[in-house]
Design a protein around this motif. Sequence first.
Motif, mmCIF file in Angstrom:
data_model
loop_
_atom_site.group_PDB
_atom_site.id
_atom_site.type_symbol
_atom_site.label_atom_id
_atom_site.label_comp_id
_atom_site.label_asym_id
_atom_site.label_seq_id
_atom_site.Cartn_x
_atom_site.Cartn_y
_atom_site.Cartn_z
ATOM 1 N N ASP A 66 12.443 4.591 7.873
ATOM 2 C CA ASP A 66 11.980 3.201 7.767
ATOM 3 C C ASP A 66 13.122 2.210 7.562
ATOM 4 O OD1 ASP A 66 12.636 4.211 5.286
ATOM 5 O OD2 ASP A 66 11.099 3.066 4.207
ATOM 6 N N LEU A 67 14.369 2.656 7.687
ATOM 7 C CA LEU A 67 15.511 1.768 7.444
ATOM 8 C C LEU A 67 15.584 0.708 8.541
ATOM 9 C CD1 LEU A 67 17.924 1.533 5.417
ATOM 10 C CD2 LEU A 67 19.312 2.715 7.145
ATOM 11 N N PRO A 68 15.619 -0.574 8.184
ATOM 12 C CA PRO A 68 15.684 -1.639 9.203
ATOM 13 C C PRO A 68 16.933 -1.510 10.075
ATOM 14 C CG PRO A 68 15.183 -2.547 7.032
ATOM 15 C CD PRO A 68 15.551 -1.115 6.828
ATOM 16 N N LYS A 69 16.856 -2.069 11.284
ATOM 17 C CA LYS A 69 17.928 -1.935 12.263
ATOM 18 C C LYS A 69 19.267 -2.450 11.731
ATOM 19 C CE LYS A 69 19.010 -3.170 17.093
ATOM 20 N NZ LYS A 69 20.241 -3.956 16.862
ATOM 21 N N ASP A 70 19.272 -3.624 11.102
ATOM 22 C CA ASP A 70 20.546 -4.177 10.633
ATOM 23 C C ASP A 70 21.142 -3.329 9.517
ATOM 24 O OD1 ASP A 70 18.459 -4.931 8.935
ATOM 25 O OD2 ASP A 70 19.511 -6.718 8.242
ATOM 26 N N LYS A 71 20.269 -2.785 8.643
ATOM 27 C CA LYS A 71 20.752 -1.917 7.569
ATOM 28 C C LYS A 71 21.275 -0.594 8.137
ATOM 29 C CE LYS A 71 19.400 -4.753 4.286
ATOM 30 N NZ LYS A 71 20.402 -5.570 3.561
ATOM 31 N N ARG A 72 20.624 -0.104 9.182
ATOM 32 C CA ARG A 72 21.069 1.142 9.816
ATOM 33 C C ARG A 72 22.446 0.956 10.439
ATOM 34 N NH1 ARG A 72 18.781 5.746 10.947
ATOM 35 N NH2 ARG A 72 16.786 4.955 10.163
ATOM 36 N N GLU A 73 22.655 -0.191 11.069
ATOM 37 C CA GLU A 73 23.961 -0.450 11.681
ATOM 38 C C GLU A 73 25.049 -0.524 10.607
ATOM 39 O OE1 GLU A 73 23.098 -4.034 13.739
ATOM 40 O OE2 GLU A 73 22.214 -3.036 15.489
ATOM 41 N N THR A 74 24.721 -1.189 9.489
ATOM 42 C CA THR A 74 25.692 -1.289 8.391
ATOM 43 C C THR A 74 26.010 0.092 7.821
ATOM 44 O OG1 THR A 74 24.920 -3.497 7.802
ATOM 45 C CG2 THR A 74 26.136 -2.281 6.110
ATOM 46 N N ALA A 75 24.968 0.911 7.599
ATOM 47 C CA ALA A 75 25.172 2.258 7.046
ATOM 48 C C ALA A 75 25.972 3.127 8.017
ATOM 49 C CB ALA A 75 23.821 2.909 6.736
ATOM 50 N N THR A 76 25.721 2.958 9.306
ATOM 51 C CA THR A 76 26.474 3.716 10.314
ATOM 52 C C THR A 76 27.952 3.347 10.263
ATOM 53 O OG1 THR A 76 24.551 3.840 11.779
ATOM 54 C CG2 THR A 76 26.714 4.185 12.789
ATOM 55 N N PHE A 77 28.224 2.049 10.159
ATOM 56 C CA PHE A 77 29.615 1.592 10.096
ATOM 57 C C PHE A 77 30.299 2.112 8.827
ATOM 58 C CE2 PHE A 77 32.709 -1.974 9.187
ATOM 59 C CZ PHE A 77 33.616 -1.608 10.183
ATOM 60 N N GLU A 78 29.582 2.061 7.701
ATOM 61 C CA GLU A 78 30.160 2.533 6.445
ATOM 62 C C GLU A 78 30.403 4.045 6.490
ATOM 63 O OE1 GLU A 78 31.270 0.790 4.003
ATOM 64 O OE2 GLU A 78 30.584 -1.154 4.749
ATOM 65 N N LEU A 79 29.448 4.799 7.058
ATOM 66 C CA LEU A 79 29.605 6.255 7.141
ATOM 67 C C LEU A 79 30.753 6.619 8.082
ATOM 68 C CD1 LEU A 79 28.638 9.078 6.389
ATOM 69 C CD2 LEU A 79 26.946 8.934 8.246
ATOM 70 N N ALA A 80 30.884 5.875 9.171
ATOM 71 C CA ALA A 80 31.990 6.127 10.099
ATOM 72 C C ALA A 80 33.331 5.932 9.387
ATOM 73 C CB ALA A 80 31.891 5.194 11.299
ATOM 74 N N GLN A 81 33.424 4.885 8.555
ATOM 75 C CA GLN A 81 34.653 4.662 7.796
ATOM 76 C C GLN A 81 34.882 5.773 6.771
ATOM 77 O OE1 GLN A 81 35.612 0.311 6.797
ATOM 78 N NE2 GLN A 81 33.401 0.261 7.104
ATOM 79 N N ASP A 82 33.804 6.262 6.170
ATOM 80 C CA ASP A 82 33.929 7.386 5.230
ATOM 81 C C ASP A 82 34.539 8.600 5.929
ATOM 82 O OD1 ASP A 82 32.681 5.811 3.313
ATOM 83 O OD2 ASP A 82 30.684 6.665 3.687
ATOM 84 N N PHE A 83 34.003 8.923 7.097
ATOM 85 C CA PHE A 83 34.523 10.068 7.853
ATOM 86 C C PHE A 83 35.991 9.842 8.240
ATOM 87 C CE2 PHE A 83 29.989 11.140 9.410
ATOM 88 C CZ PHE A 83 29.837 12.111 8.422
ATOM 89 N N HIS A 84 36.316 8.593 8.587
ATOM 90 C CA HIS A 84 37.689 8.266 8.966
ATOM 91 C C HIS A 84 38.634 8.485 7.782
ATOM 92 C CE1 HIS A 84 41.103 5.565 10.127
ATOM 93 N NE2 HIS A 84 40.851 6.104 11.313
ATOM 94 N N ARG A 85 38.219 8.010 6.599
ATOM 95 C CA ARG A 85 39.041 8.194 5.400
ATOM 96 C C ARG A 85 39.187 9.669 5.043
ATOM 97 N NH1 ARG A 85 36.709 3.131 3.738
ATOM 98 N NH2 ARG A 85 34.823 4.186 3.045
ATOM 99 N N ALA A 86 38.153 10.448 5.322
ATOM 100 C CA ALA A 86 38.177 11.884 5.002
ATOM 101 C C ALA A 86 38.939 12.692 6.044
ATOM 102 C CB ALA A 86 36.749 12.408 4.874
ATOM 103 N N GLY A 87 39.390 12.040 7.114
ATOM 104 C CA GLY A 87 40.112 12.754 8.162
ATOM 105 C C GLY A 87 39.212 13.487 9.133
ATOM 106 N N LEU A 88 37.909 13.220 9.079
ATOM 107 C CA LEU A 88 36.950 13.853 10.011
ATOM 108 C C LEU A 88 36.841 12.955 11.245
ATOM 109 C CD1 LEU A 88 34.285 14.826 7.317
ATOM 110 C CD2 LEU A 88 36.026 16.307 8.345
#
Length: 308
Positions: free
Chosen positions: A18-40
């Motif tokens: 049920d996550l709204p589209k704009d919140k999903r995009e924000t969470a995707t961007f934040e998770l992508a940065q998390d993976f980047h910081r982790a070297g994944l």
Amino acid sequence: GEVDRAIRMHQNLLDRPDLPKDKRETATFELAQDFHRAGLLDRAEDLFVKLDGTPYEHAAQGFLLSIYEQEKDWPKAISITRRMEAVSKTPQFKEIAHYHCEMAQAALARSDFATAAAEIDLARAEYRACTRATMLAGDLEAQRQQLAAAIETWSRIESQQPAFLALVAERVANAYTRLGDAPSGIRRLSSWQAQYPSLDILNALFTLVLAHDGPQAAADLIRAELAKVPTLIGLDRLLEAQLEAAPPDRRHDLQLVKALVGQHIKRLGMYRCEHCAFRARQYYWRCPGCQRWETYSPKRTESAEPQG
């Protein structure tokens, strides 16, 4: 632990249907940065790509470029740079030329001359004044044993950015030596040193003079240069020439002085990034500090590294 917790938190958000589209995009961007910081990087890349067409698209492209540069995936780096260029309206021809040069250099390392030549041509098409492409073109000719052609190609840097002659001086000296034509090499390097003085041109010239004309001529060359610009590297070369000609009873003292000068030279920062001031003892086309391309001056200095 902080990155792991951030990954779990953002992943849990994305798992909510049920996550709204704009919140999903924000969470995707934040998770992508998390993976980047982790070297994944593979997982980060997958998520950044999914942000095309979202408000995070341009920022995601910057991260994708960083990933492609880190992985040395130059074709993808070229593709994403062209997309960023179209959006920002900021020319990126230097960066794209360097990506082609990276592929040319890799091709040269595996003796794939056809690919190297094609990539050099593409680099020149992007950036006509690309001295790195000219250097690589000379390297290509040298590997093909076309030494006279290589010398003339490297010499074209004088009409592009003459400061970069410092980076090819040793190549030129070696080519003249292999051709058995040290006098021509001495004349050319002497002309460069007179017009565009640098430690590297002087070093290459010294080596040629020492081998062809002997230690006295080499010492005279360095004395003249030291009178203009005193440098420890010049002094080290003078001591080397004097050691060659010194009688046995003087060599020990000269070796002690040369060793002392050598210890000081080792502590000198030779190249300096003009953008972030990062210092290095070798020349980098891409600064290890700020990750920008062609920000190092090709002329070495004797500025000492800051003490921290």
